[in-house]
Design an enzyme around this catalytic site. Structure first.
Site, PDB file in Angstrom:
ATOM      1  N   GLN A 155       0.827  -1.195   0.000  1.00 37.41           N
ATOM      2  CA  GLN A 155       0.000   0.000   0.000  1.00 37.41           C
ATOM      3  C   GLN A 155       0.872   1.261   0.000  1.00 37.41           C
ATOM      4  O   GLN A 155       1.891   1.323   0.679  1.00 37.41           O
ATOM      5  CB  GLN A 155      -0.922   0.004   1.212  1.00 37.41           C
ATOM      6  CG  GLN A 155      -2.010  -1.051   1.161  1.00 37.41           C
ATOM      7  CD  GLN A 155      -3.071  -0.757   0.118  1.00 37.41           C
ATOM      8  OE1 GLN A 155      -3.253   0.377  -0.306  1.00 37.41           O
ATOM      9  NE2 GLN A 155      -3.788  -1.797  -0.306  1.00 37.41           N
ATOM     10  N   TYR A 163      -5.828 -12.397  -3.676  1.00 36.96           N
ATOM     11  CA  TYR A 163      -4.991 -11.295  -4.150  1.00 36.96           C
ATOM     12  C   TYR A 163      -4.183 -10.775  -2.950  1.00 36.96           C
ATOM     13  O   TYR A 163      -4.145  -9.588  -2.657  1.00 36.96           O
ATOM     14  CB  TYR A 163      -5.827 -10.167  -4.766  1.00 36.96           C
ATOM     15  CG  TYR A 163      -6.922 -10.638  -5.710  1.00 36.96           C
ATOM     16  CD1 TYR A 163      -6.659 -10.861  -7.069  1.00 36.96           C
ATOM     17  CD2 TYR A 163      -8.212 -10.859  -5.246  1.00 36.96           C
ATOM     18  CE1 TYR A 163      -7.659 -11.287  -7.935  1.00 36.96           C
ATOM     19  CE2 TYR A 163      -9.224 -11.294  -6.102  1.00 36.96           C
ATOM     20  CZ  TYR A 163      -8.937 -11.507  -7.447  1.00 36.96           C
ATOM     21  OH  TYR A 163      -9.939 -11.930  -8.295  1.00 36.96           O
ATOM     22  N   GLU A 175      -2.028 -15.530  -4.314  1.00 33.06           N
ATOM     23  CA  GLU A 175      -1.414 -14.381  -4.985  1.00 33.06           C
ATOM     24  C   GLU A 175      -0.914 -14.824  -6.359  1.00 33.06           C
ATOM     25  O   GLU A 175      -0.312 -15.893  -6.498  1.00 33.06           O
ATOM     26  CB  GLU A 175      -0.255 -13.837  -4.148  1.00 33.06           C
ATOM     27  CG  GLU A 175       0.663 -12.852  -4.850  1.00 33.06           C
ATOM     28  CD  GLU A 175      -0.070 -11.632  -5.396  1.00 33.06           C
ATOM     29  OE1 GLU A 175       0.305 -11.182  -6.497  1.00 33.06           O
ATOM     30  OE2 GLU A 175      -1.006 -11.145  -4.739  1.00 33.06           O
ATOM     31  N   ASP A 208      -8.673  -8.376  -2.135  1.00 28.93           N
ATOM     32  CA  ASP A 208      -8.142  -7.045  -2.447  1.00 28.93           C
ATOM     33  C   ASP A 208      -7.632  -7.082  -3.883  1.00 28.93           C
ATOM     34  O   ASP A 208      -6.423  -7.093  -4.127  1.00 28.93           O
ATOM     35  CB  ASP A 208      -7.020  -6.701  -1.467  1.00 28.93           C
ATOM     36  CG  ASP A 208      -6.460  -5.298  -1.671  1.00 28.93           C
ATOM     37  OD1 ASP A 208      -7.053  -4.533  -2.465  1.00 28.93           O
ATOM     38  OD2 ASP A 208      -5.424  -4.967  -1.046  1.00 28.93           O
ATOM     39  N   CYS A 261      -9.607  -0.439  -4.712  1.00 29.23           N
ATOM     40  CA  CYS A 261      -8.977   0.845  -5.023  1.00 29.23           C
ATOM     41  C   CYS A 261      -9.672   1.537  -6.186  1.00 29.23           C
ATOM     42  O   CYS A 261      -9.173   2.555  -6.681  1.00 29.23           O
ATOM     43  CB  CYS A 261      -7.491   0.655  -5.341  1.00 29.23           C
ATOM     44  SG  CYS A 261      -7.170  -0.375  -6.789  1.00 29.23           S
TER      45      CYS A 261
END
Length: 453
Positions: free
Chosen positions: A277, A306, A330, A381, A408
């Protein structure tokens, strides 16, 4: 319509209407929609068309002069990114601080309006939204970026791109970045032979990492000279590495090829261009939102999709304890390797590298998870494109007690939410965070509950 002196680029006098997703504001010229940057609702501006021809369905334009300003217009904190200053100097503004001309409180009201509009249009949800600032926001929304990417111009100077353009604008300092990025003084270096520079400067004050992405054919000795100039012996420690994306090859020049990040009681190794982040407070803010919204219990089985280097996996593993399980998924191989290192002391964590839809298919065969399979909660995410219809339907089939969705991008989130709602899921909680001040971007967290019965 007028034109810029000496050119045939049209200048339009426009009345600015509502904000639109992507950092634009809507205006109309002779019936055609024009998406205008660097403006504010209610303003009258002169704008230069940057994209669109006579047969285009809409045009894009940049504000070059304000004829009737909004009361919320502010002095831009970064001259290189200020549209009006750039226009007066005959150049384009560099991208990345497109809301810098707006007071911070108004930025958040605009972002809330955009988020609500995306919910209404894409998910058919009417919901008032409040955009929360970071708890310790300081210095007028500056100094928050712990990661920054730069281009290099033909003269070997540090530069950044203008919006939607190959034009490069030389830069000195980056006011949105933490001090550790600016203290590197990259703009003083001769970067000839380097195509791009990526910097990671952890908020915890540990050693920053500079990645040099070379131009094709740049000899190693040239990159070694750049590294020596960047990190002279005896000065503040800086790690320097070369990243060659085409070969996925990372070569250490100085220090190490990774940074040490932290969040709460957990430490994380993040290698090279691995994801973390950007805002210095984002890991703590988002981790708190996830734990508050999902409320994992001891013994639960949880999927972290993710998952990156394990930002959420580590606190989820602590919450479920050794009697629970956490599946960390991931797609990026290097980042998944980081997660293995970061979570090697948590036996309740299973780390799988691969595309989320494929991993879910292999780990949970069958519509309801298969014989003996169990999943109490999911945290996801996804990247800006969102999770997508396939993953939404897979998660619906698994029927966890709660899904925590970190996003996001309001548009992809609203689209995915619409698919969940169409399957009977309920939007329980929703929080939106201003973790990108002076830009149009925002971060959100939502908890979803499954259909009854």
């Amino acid at each position: 319509m007028t034109t810029t002196p000496g050119t045939d680029v049209p200048l339009l006098e426009l009345s600015i209407g509502s904000p639109a997703h992507g950092g634009h504001f809507v205006a109309r010229h002779e019936g055609r929609v024009v998406f205008v940057r660097h403006a504010l609702p209610g303003e009258r501006v002169l704008a230069r068309v940057t994209d669109g021809g006579g047969d285009a369905g809409f045009w894009r334009a940049d504000t070059v002069r304000v004829l009737e300003p909004s009361e919320h217009r502010a002095a831009h904190p970064w001259q290189a990114a200020g549209a009006l200053l750039a226009a007066a100097a005959g150049r384009a503004p560099r991208g990345g601080a497109e809301f810098g001309h707006i007071g911070l409180e108004e930025q958040r009201r605009i972002k809330a309006a955009v988020f609500s509009e995306q919910l209404r249009r894409l998910a058919r949800v009417e919901r008032a939204v409040e955009v929360e600032p970071a708890e310790q926001e300081h210095d007028g929304g500056l100094g928050w970026r712990t990661r920054a990417g730069f281009a290099v111009d033909a003269a070997g100077r540090l530069a950044m791109h203008a919006h939607r353009s190959e034009e490069l604008v030389p830069v000195q300092q980056m006011p949105l970045a933490v001090d550790a990025v600016n203290e590197l003084r990259l703009w003083e270096l001769d970067l000839a032979g380097v195509a791009r520079v990526e910097v990671a400067a952890p908020a915890n004050g540990t050693v920053p990492l500079v990645l040099l992405i070379p131009e094709a054919g740049t000899p190693p000795r040239r990159l070694a000279r750049v590294a020596a100039a960047l990190a002279p012996e005896g000065e503040r420690p800086v790690s320097v590495a070369v990243w060659e994306p085409d070969q996925a090859r990372l070569t250490r020049l100085r220090g190490r090829t990774w940074v040490q990040e932290s969040c709460g009681a957990h430490q994380y190794r993040v290698t090279g261009e691995g994801f973390w982040q950007i805002h210095r407070q984002a890991p703590e803010i988002l981790t708190g939102a996830v734990l508050d919204g999902v409320r994992p219990e001891p013994g639960w089985h949880v999927a972290d999709l993710y998952a990156g280097a394990g930002l959420f996996t580590a606190p989820l593993a602590a919450a479920v304890g050794e009697g629970g399980r956490v599946l960390s998924v991931e797609g990026a191989a290097g980042t998944s390797r980081d997660a293995r290192k970061n979570l090697h002391g948590a036996p309740q964590v299973d780390i799988v590298q691969g595309k989320v839809d494929r991993v879910l298919r292999s780990q949970f065969p069958g519509r309801r998870g298969g014989s003996g399979a169990r999943l109490d909660a999911v945290v996801l995410d996804p990247p800006r494109a969102g999770a997508g219809r396939t993953v939404v339907h897979q998660l619906h089939a698994l029927r966890p007690q709660v899904i925590g969705y970190v996003s996001c991008d309001p548009a992809s989130f609203a689209r995915d939410l619409g698919w969940f709602l169409s399957l009977g899921w309920e939007l329980d909680s929703l929080r939106v965070f201003d973790l990108y001040p002076h830009t149009h971007h925002m971060e959100s967290f939502a908890s979803l509950r499954p259909p009854a019965g």
